[in-house]
Design an enzyme around this catalytic site. Structure first.
Site, mmCIF file in Angstrom:
data_model
loop_
_atom_site.group_PDB
_atom_site.id
_atom_site.type_symbol
_atom_site.label_atom_id
_atom_site.label_comp_id
_atom_site.label_asym_id
_atom_site.label_seq_id
_atom_site.Cartn_x
_atom_site.Cartn_y
_atom_site.Cartn_z
ATOM 1 N N TYR A 7 0.832 -1.212 0.000
ATOM 2 C CA TYR A 7 0.000 0.000 0.000
ATOM 3 C C TYR A 7 0.865 1.262 0.000
ATOM 4 C CZ TYR A 7 1.227 -0.120 4.954
ATOM 5 O OH TYR A 7 1.929 -0.163 6.137
ATOM 6 N N GLY A 8 2.192 1.068 0.067
ATOM 7 C CA GLY A 8 3.128 2.189 0.080
ATOM 8 C C GLY A 8 4.162 2.021 -1.015
ATOM 9 N N SER A 9 5.426 2.019 -0.635
ATOM 10 C CA SER A 9 6.496 1.935 -1.640
ATOM 11 C C SER A 9 6.493 0.614 -2.396
ATOM 12 C CB SER A 9 7.864 2.152 -0.976
ATOM 13 O OG SER A 9 8.135 1.128 -0.033
ATOM 14 N N GLU A 122 11.361 -3.553 5.809
ATOM 15 C CA GLU A 122 10.261 -3.027 6.617
ATOM 16 C C GLU A 122 10.566 -3.088 8.116
ATOM 17 O OE1 GLU A 122 7.802 -1.749 4.970
ATOM 18 O OE2 GLU A 122 8.141 -2.598 2.980
#
Length: 234
Positions: A7-9, A122
Site C-alpha cells: 500500500y506504500g512503496s 520493513e
C-alpha cells in the site's frame, strides 16, 4: 507460494514476484504517520512514510476523527456538516473504508528470499499481519496467475476474489508512529528529508502517481495523498 500486499512503496518498488493484482483493503486509512530513519530519512532527521490505521483504532481514538472527516468522508459530507460534526464517525460510512493497493504472488521457490528481503526493508517499526485483500484486476497475467486465481474464494457481497495475505503495518503503538500529525507538518518534513533510499518527496510523488493508476474509473484517488503532494510542491 506467498502473497504480499503493498500500500506504500511496494506499489512502485516491488519485490521479486510472479504476477501482480490490483485491488483494495477494507477497514483502513493510509497516512504518512510513520517515522523513517533508515530509508527516507536519517536517525538525526527522520522522514515520513506511510502506514495503515485500522477501523478499530479509528473508532476507539477520537484523535483520528478530524483526519477521517477531512479526507475519507469528504465525498459524502457537505462542508457545513464537517464543521459541526468533527467528533462523530458515521458507522455506515466508516465501515466501508477502502485503501487501494496491490498484491504480489511469490512462487514457492522464491518465498524465503523475498521474506528475508522484506523483513529488512520493513524493519523500522513495521510488523507482519494477515488481512483480506479484494482483487479487482490482474497485471502481467500468465499461466501461474490463471491457476492461482481460479482457486481463490469470492466475497459473497461484492463478487471480488479474496486473498488473506501478509502485510507490513506500523501499528499506532510502535515507537516510530508519529500520528496524528497536521498535514502541513508532515509536508514540511517530507519536503526537506532524504535518506539511503532517496528523497522523501520522491517517495510521496511516486506513490501518489501509482495510486492514481490502480483503477481506470478513478475510484482509487486518495484525497489525503493529493493534498499532501500539493503542499510539498508549494
Amino acid at each position: 507460494g506467498m502473497w504480499v500486499i503493498g500500500y506504500g512503496s511496494l506499489i512502485f518498488k516491488p519485490p521479486h514476484h510472479s504476477f501482480r493484482v490490483n485491488g483494495y483493503l477494507k477497514g483502513f486509512i493510509r497516512r504518512f504517520w510513520q517515522s523513517s530513519s533508515d530509508h527516507r530519512g536519517t536517525p538525526e532527521a527522520p522522514g515520513r512514510v506511510v502506514t495503515l490505521i485500522s477501523l478499530d483504532d479509528l473508532k476507539s481514538n477520537t484523535k483520528f476523527h478530524n483526519d477521517l472527516h477531512m479526507y475519507e468522508l469528504r465525498a459524502t459530507h457537505q462542508e457545513t456538516e464537517l464543521k459541526h460534526n468533527r467528533e462523530s464517525t458515521p458507522a455506515q460510512i466508516v465501515d466501508d473504508l477502502k485503501v487501494w493497493g496491490v498484491a504480489y504472488y511469490v512462487e514457492p521457490q522464491d518465498v524465503a528470499e523475498v521474506k528475508e528481503y522484506l523483513d529488512v526493508r520493513e524493519q523500522d517499526g513495521y510488523t507482519t499481519h494477515k488481512v483480506p485483500f479484494h482483487i479487482l484486476n490482474v497485471e502481467n497475467e500468465n499461466d501461474v496467475s490463471k491457476r492461482i486465481l481460479a482457486q481463490l474464494p469470492r466475497d459473497t457481497s461484492s463478487g471480488d476474489c479474496i486473498i488473506e495475505s501478509m502485510i507490513y503495518i506500523g501499528t499506532i503503538d510502535n515507537e516510530s508512529f508519529v500520528g496524528p500529525e497536521a498535514i502541513e507538518d508532515t509536508a514540511s518534513k517530507i519536503s526537506v528529508s532524504s535518506g539511503p533510499s532517496g528523497l522523501n518527496s520522491e517517495y510521496l510523488l511516486e506513490l501518489t502517481n501509482a495510486v492514481r493508476h490502480l483503477d481506470k474509473q478513478d475510484r482509487s484517488r486518495d484525497y489525503y495523498l493529493e493534498d499532501l503532494v500539493e503542499l510539498v510542491q508549494r
